[in-house]
Design a protein around this motif. Structure first.
Motif, mmCIF file in Angstrom:
data_model
loop_
_atom_site.group_PDB
_atom_site.id
_atom_site.type_symbol
_atom_site.label_atom_id
_atom_site.label_comp_id
_atom_site.label_asym_id
_atom_site.label_seq_id
_atom_site.Cartn_x
_atom_site.Cartn_y
_atom_site.Cartn_z
ATOM 1 N N GLU A 171 5.744 -11.579 66.977
ATOM 2 C CA GLU A 171 6.109 -12.953 67.317
ATOM 3 C C GLU A 171 5.272 -13.942 66.511
ATOM 4 O O GLU A 171 5.813 -14.860 65.897
ATOM 5 C CB GLU A 171 5.879 -13.187 68.811
ATOM 6 N N THR A 172 3.957 -13.763 66.521
ATOM 7 C CA THR A 172 3.140 -14.734 65.782
ATOM 8 C C THR A 172 3.341 -14.564 64.276
ATOM 9 O O THR A 172 3.280 -15.530 63.520
ATOM 10 C CB THR A 172 1.640 -14.612 66.123
ATOM 11 N N ARG A 173 3.604 -13.341 63.844
ATOM 12 C CA ARG A 173 3.927 -13.164 62.421
ATOM 13 C C ARG A 173 5.146 -14.001 62.051
ATOM 14 O O ARG A 173 5.166 -14.708 61.042
ATOM 15 C CB ARG A 173 4.201 -11.689 62.118
ATOM 16 N N ASP A 174 6.171 -13.907 62.865
ATOM 17 C CA ASP A 174 7.387 -14.681 62.594
ATOM 18 C C ASP A 174 7.110 -16.178 62.640
ATOM 19 O O ASP A 174 7.608 -16.942 61.802
ATOM 20 C CB ASP A 174 8.480 -14.316 63.614
ATOM 21 N N GLN A 199 12.849 -12.692 60.896
ATOM 22 C CA GLN A 199 12.645 -11.635 61.881
ATOM 23 C C GLN A 199 12.270 -10.347 61.176
ATOM 24 O O GLN A 199 12.863 -9.972 60.179
ATOM 25 C CB GLN A 199 13.893 -11.436 62.731
ATOM 26 N N SER A 200 11.289 -9.717 61.736
ATOM 27 C CA SER A 200 10.828 -8.469 61.145
ATOM 28 C C SER A 200 11.778 -7.354 61.539
ATOM 29 O O SER A 200 12.331 -7.348 62.631
ATOM 30 C CB SER A 200 9.403 -8.174 61.604
ATOM 31 N N ARG A 229 -5.631 -11.212 60.303
ATOM 32 C CA ARG A 229 -5.260 -10.063 61.121
ATOM 33 C C ARG A 229 -3.770 -9.779 60.989
ATOM 34 O O ARG A 229 -3.306 -8.683 61.299
ATOM 35 C CB ARG A 229 -5.572 -10.332 62.592
ATOM 36 N N TYR A 230 -3.033 -10.774 60.546
ATOM 37 C CA TYR A 230 -1.568 -10.638 60.508
ATOM 38 C C TYR A 230 -1.034 -10.448 59.103
ATOM 39 O O TYR A 230 -0.021 -9.797 58.888
ATOM 40 C CB TYR A 230 -0.919 -11.872 61.148
ATOM 41 N N PHE A 231 -1.729 -11.052 58.150
ATOM 42 C CA PHE A 231 -1.320 -10.881 56.751
ATOM 43 C C PHE A 231 -2.562 -10.592 55.920
ATOM 44 O O PHE A 231 -3.570 -11.281 56.065
ATOM 45 C CB PHE A 231 -0.644 -12.144 56.220
ATOM 46 N N ALA A 232 -2.444 -9.618 55.070
ATOM 47 C CA ALA A 232 -3.597 -9.214 54.273
ATOM 48 C C ALA A 232 -4.074 -10.357 53.387
ATOM 49 O O ALA A 232 -5.238 -10.401 52.997
ATOM 50 C CB ALA A 232 -3.260 -8.000 53.418
ATOM 51 N N GLY A 233 -3.195 -11.283 53.089
ATOM 52 C CA GLY A 233 -3.572 -12.404 52.230
ATOM 53 C C GLY A 233 -2.345 -13.219 51.914
ATOM 54 O O GLY A 233 -1.240 -12.946 52.387
ATOM 55 N N GLU A 265 0.673 -11.309 50.549
ATOM 56 C CA GLU A 265 1.498 -10.511 51.449
ATOM 57 C C GLU A 265 2.435 -11.399 52.241
ATOM 58 O O GLU A 265 3.599 -11.045 52.473
ATOM 59 C CB GLU A 265 0.632 -9.692 52.407
ATOM 60 N N LEU A 266 1.942 -12.547 52.643
ATOM 61 C CA LEU A 266 2.823 -13.496 53.338
ATOM 62 C C LEU A 266 4.000 -13.874 52.437
ATOM 63 O O LEU A 266 5.165 -13.847 52.846
ATOM 64 C CB LEU A 266 2.031 -14.752 53.719
#
Lengths: 237, 237
Positions: free
Chosen positions: B24-27, B8-9, B63-67, B70-71
């Motif tokens: 949500e989609t990031r998680d 969770q962010s 769009r969600y992680f620079a690369g 970063e993930l």
DNA sequence: TCGCTTCCGTTAGAGCCTCTAACTTCAGAG
DNA sequence: CTCTGAAGTTAGAGGCTCTAACGGAAGCGA
């Protein structure tokens, strides 16, 4: 001290002209591979790039290694061999100074080896990869290398005074563990074996964290922490 | 016990509809990433594959992680947070039982956490990768997480009896280390700090080797080795 | 010495990956 | 109700691993 030994393949019996050339380029490839690991981490290890540096095209290297994983395995085996002989030699050299000093020598040598070439240490004790690590060759090398160190440590610990007491359940488990030669089952006290194992894990804890840079911002000298740990290992037990 | 907490962010302040969907989609992506790590090791971590599993095309994930890095960093930060809170909670829960039991709880909880999700443990304490590991975010998370555990350990160790002696050079070094709050410099005995550090390294040695499977063929129960180490840590000091 | 086999290197290419560029589409802010 | 910007799309460059198919050359036995 403790400078990396060049990679060398073991069997040196019937070397034809061809064979010699073959192992030569294999060793050269491994040397380059280690360079890559050292500078770029394990993500940077690339058969393609190695081939380029060797002056050949990518697929040519597949005549020498079945694939990335096999190259990796070769590096791991080499590292185990090197670490094993380095440690057993260090321990043997310190024999005249008595068991305590031998333990200290073991710890210092191991740290020096790891710091001199962190990528190799991590190859052995860092995150396993290559899909699923541990092909037989690597396992054997590990057993041989670590086994000989363990043997030396058992010898050392046995020569240190130690109160006798009935072995705990855990100690009994150790006394007949499969990695102890059959005929020695029961001959080596479990307490000795436990101490050997704990010495091993303690050293790895210290060295592993240092290699991974976890002490970097903590403002103390890891060498001194090692000395203190050695005092404790050698001291009361 | 010690089951993985969902990713969770952190910032839960002003969440617009869009923002909520985004985190949500990031998680969700992070969850899938952890699955990949768990099953295939770090080589199996692929933005492309995650996107596919999320039902979108590869580039969309950018769009969600620079690369990839970063993930990875996000996963590391999460893991530090989780480990930190898990350990401090365990230690706090054991407070009624006294300092010795708190140390034992720390060790057992850490081992359980690591064994329940080895890939996450290795993310933190295994081979660093992602080119060169340690972007600031990860460093901060590490400091915060481990710092709070250290704090608890200092507290515990301080409550245990201990002979007073003039601090060695190393201990003096520790007493004014930069990770100790300015105003506490000199207030915490170096011997305490040394013990805290050694407890930390010892636990990592044991757990790290076990997680890497180094005990697999040795025929003893690592849990018992941990108990013995805890006896030793708690015992004489 | 001749010829055969085996090894070593090549190119071609499939399939995966990361990541950029340029586009469409659509939801929400104003 | 418009219009901006975020979220998705395809195309594609460049890297990787690894397989397939082919040419040349070195070593071997006869």
């Amino acid at each position: 001290m403790t400078e990396p030994s060049p990679p060398q393949s073991s069997p040196r019996q019937p070397q034809s002209r061809r064979d010699r050339y073959r192992t030569e380029t294999r060793d050269e490839a491994k040397r380059i591979a280690l360079d890559q690991l050292a500078t770029g981490g394990q993500a940077a290890l690339s058969l393609n790039a190695i081939a380029r540096e060797l002056g050949m095209t990518g697929p040519a290297l597949y005549r020498y290694f079945a694939g990335r994983d096999e190259l990796l395995t070769a590096l791991i085996v080499d590292a185990y061999d090197d670490l094993g002989t380095t440690l057993t030699r260090a321990v043997a050299d310190a024999a005249p100074d008595g068991p305590d000093e031998q333990i200290r020598a073991l710890g210092r040598t191991m740290r020096a080896w790891a710091l001199a070439q962190p990528h190799r240490y991590l190859l052995l004790f860092g995150t396993p990869f290559s899909g699923y690590h541990a092909p037989d060759a690597a396992l054997e090398a590990a057993q041989a290398s670590i086994g000989s160190v363990m043997e030396a440590m058992v010898d050392i610990e046995s020569r240190r005074g130690r109160p006798v007491a009935p072995p705990s359940l855990f100690e009994q488990q150790l006394e007949r563990a499969p990695w102890i030669p059959e005929e020695l089952h029961g001959a080596i006290p479990g307490a000795v074996l436990a101490d050997v194992l704990l010495t091993w894990t303690r050293l790895h804890g210290l060295i592993g964290l240092e290699v991974n840079g976890q002490f970097a911002t903590m403002g103390f000298d890891p060498a001194l922490l090692l000395e203190r740990e050695l005092d404790d290992i050698v001291g009361p037990g």
